[in-house]
Design a protein around this motif. Structure first.
Motif, short mmCIF file in Angstrom:
data_model
loop_
_atom_site.label_atom_id
_atom_site.label_comp_id
_atom_site.label_asym_id
_atom_site.label_seq_id
_atom_site.Cartn_x
_atom_site.Cartn_y
_atom_site.Cartn_z
N ARG A 114 -0.66 26.91 -91.02
CA ARG A 114 -0.77 25.10 -91.44
C ARG A 114 -2.22 24.74 -90.34
O ARG A 114 -2.15 23.48 -90.77
CB ARG A 114 0.67 24.66 -91.32
CG ARG A 114 1.47 25.13 -92.30
CD ARG A 114 1.69 24.02 -93.25
NE ARG A 114 2.03 23.36 -93.23
CZ ARG A 114 2.85 22.74 -93.75
NH1 ARG A 114 4.29 22.99 -93.52
NH2 ARG A 114 3.12 21.52 -93.38
N ALA A 115 -2.21 24.87 -89.22
CA ALA A 115 -3.38 24.48 -88.94
C ALA A 115 -4.55 24.20 -89.66
O ALA A 115 -5.69 24.05 -89.26
CB ALA A 115 -3.58 25.75 -87.41
N SER A 116 -4.74 25.30 -90.24
CA SER A 116 -6.44 25.99 -91.26
C SER A 116 -7.48 25.60 -90.76
O SER A 116 -8.53 24.62 -90.92
CB SER A 116 -6.69 24.66 -92.06
OG SER A 116 -4.80 24.85 -93.36
N GLY A 117 -8.01 25.65 -89.50
CA GLY A 117 -8.76 25.94 -89.15
C GLY A 117 -9.09 24.91 -87.63
O GLY A 117 -10.20 24.93 -86.19
N SER B 240 -11.29 18.05 -93.12
CA SER B 240 -10.49 18.25 -93.54
C SER B 240 -8.78 17.89 -93.62
O SER B 240 -8.01 18.79 -92.74
CB SER B 240 -10.86 19.71 -93.38
OG SER B 240 -9.23 20.77 -93.84
N LEU B 241 -8.70 16.25 -94.19
CA LEU B 241 -7.33 16.48 -93.93
C LEU B 241 -6.71 17.12 -95.13
O LEU B 241 -7.05 17.62 -96.07
CB LEU B 241 -7.19 14.92 -94.34
CG LEU B 241 -7.29 14.21 -93.06
CD1 LEU B 241 -8.83 13.55 -92.49
CD2 LEU B 241 -6.75 12.86 -93.46
N ASN B 242 -5.41 17.71 -94.98
CA ASN B 242 -4.30 18.39 -95.86
C ASN B 242 -4.14 16.29 -96.58
O ASN B 242 -4.42 15.91 -95.88
CB ASN B 242 -2.95 18.26 -94.97
CG ASN B 242 -1.55 18.68 -96.11
OD1 ASN B 242 -1.52 17.40 -96.44
ND2 ASN B 242 -1.71 19.66 -96.32
N LEU B 243 -4.29 17.57 -98.32
CA LEU B 243 -3.46 16.15 -99.40
C LEU B 243 -2.57 15.58 -98.90
O LEU B 243 -3.10 14.08 -99.07
CB LEU B 243 -3.88 16.66 -100.04
CG LEU B 243 -3.01 16.37 -101.65
CD1 LEU B 243 -4.52 15.45 -102.02
CD2 LEU B 243 -3.01 17.00 -103.43
N ALA B 244 -1.43 15.62 -98.93
CA ALA B 244 -0.58 15.26 -98.66
C ALA B 244 -0.96 14.05 -97.15
O ALA B 244 -0.09 13.08 -97.13
CB ALA B 244 0.62 15.58 -98.09
#
Lengths: 241, 241
Positions: free
Chosen positions: A54-57, B147-151
């Motif tokens: 979930r950290a995605s980078g 890169s923000l998460n969509l939610a």
């Protein structure tokens, strides 16, 4: 101290987080807003592949995260700590919204270390944990459904911390048309509208005023005026053929 | 119209979302801030158990979500649409931060329907999708990691919409054209430009994009669209005579 260094004085403290995925998502939320210091108090599972996924980078934020047994240890060295909580408490702490809390945190962070504390997914912070902070921050939300996801709450506070330092985004530099060029366009438009019979010069009503109102709202650029006049030129040619 | 009803004029549009979990998380983010209308454009998987799981109690938002094949259909009836995008574009739409965008949306939503559009997790919105909106909203973020998460992006905008809160939202009542009416105008304009030979359909360059950019800045009113289309009609007639 510049804005970047100020942010290095801000630590995000997550207390007793249940789901490692939320730790990863919080790390990502932090990094998008230029925050890097994550303190974890007795997380249920950490490190964990869910956190990394979930950290995605934002892996660097996770790698540098520090794990503590107690909240006191995680807050050590913080001169000003803010507890983020949805519930109203008996304890008459000052309550601020995220915008106010962000300003207060950055004011202190210019010189000293500060902390922003979040509780568990299910029950938030205990009264005892809140007692270790100086002020409460409550995120204004729907009274019928105030259950923000943990990482979403971190995202909102991190966003407000970033907004304090961010001026309104500079508008792209536009090559605006001069008023003279725009007047030429209006004259050209008027002649064309008369030419095709749409505008009766003896009973113009307010057509040109309406057109001026429409185009003046746009702040026409030079190349747009050129395109519009090009269209008018070709229209006239086409009509004559 | 009170604040609650104003929020009913706001639709959140998610275009081509890949992960149903993000749809659920977006629904939760919306509901925490009192938003309820979710429009989905060609989601990869929906309904889906992952969406329901991540909605955590915002099931009603998911149940009432409407699914569309095209963005145009999802925007139908919206008088003012804001595209949320991280990337800078050549086409310089007006760019606003979430706070400004929230104010603009609520001003219009006091009287008309509005939309807030988010793109895919991987690549955001296409230039064409952005072209269907009037202004761009960019969330200020870390230039090295935006890169923000969509939610999370939905959460920030929903939070700002909620923060504008109970202030009186009096704006001059404009009879704005709907996106459908505006699309009809663009189609009419394109046909006319092809008719007079100004636009070569085999080498259109970016003429229509430029026209969209120009007119989207104005927020066209309904009677303005009628006048513009009236001009186009008379031009065509005149060319035939």
């Amino acid at each position: 101290m510049n804005h970047k260094n100020i942010k290095e004085n801000i630590r995000i403290v997550l207390s007793r987080t249940s789901h490692p995925g939320n730790i990863g998502a919080a790390a990502r939320a932090m990094k998008t807003m230029g925050l890097s210091r994550l303190h974890l108090v007795a997380p249920k599972h950490f490190p964990d592949p869910d956190a990394t996924a979930r950290a995605s980078g934002a892996d660097d934020v996770l790698e540098n995260a520090r794990v503590f047994d107690t909240l006191e240890a995680a807050l050590d060295g913080s001169a000003f700590s803010v507890a983020v909580t949805a519930r109203r408490r008996d304890l008459s702490h000052e309550v601020h919204d995220p915008r106010e809390a962000a300003k207060m945190l950055l004011d202190v962070a210019a010189h000293r270390e500060v902390a922003l504390l979040f509780g568990t997914e299910m029950s938030g912070l205990t009264t005892e944990e809140i007692g270790k902070c100086q002020v409460i921050c409550t995120i204004p939300s729907n009274p019928q459904f105030s259950s923000l996801n943990l990482a979403s709450a971190v995202q909102i506070l991190a966003y407000e911390l970033n907004m304090v330092g961010t001026e309104t985004l500079a508008a792209p530099q536009l090559d605006l048309a001069t008023s003279e060029e725009i007047e030429h366009f209006y004259r050209h438009l008027e002649e064309t509208l008369i030419g095709i019979g749409f505008l009766d010069p003896d009973a113009p009503k307010r057509l040109m005023q309406r057109m001026r109102r429409l185009f003046s709202r746009t702040r026409l650029e030079r190349n747009e005026v050129n395109i519009l006049r090009g269209i008018l030129r070709d229209l006239t040619k086409h009509g004559r053929e």
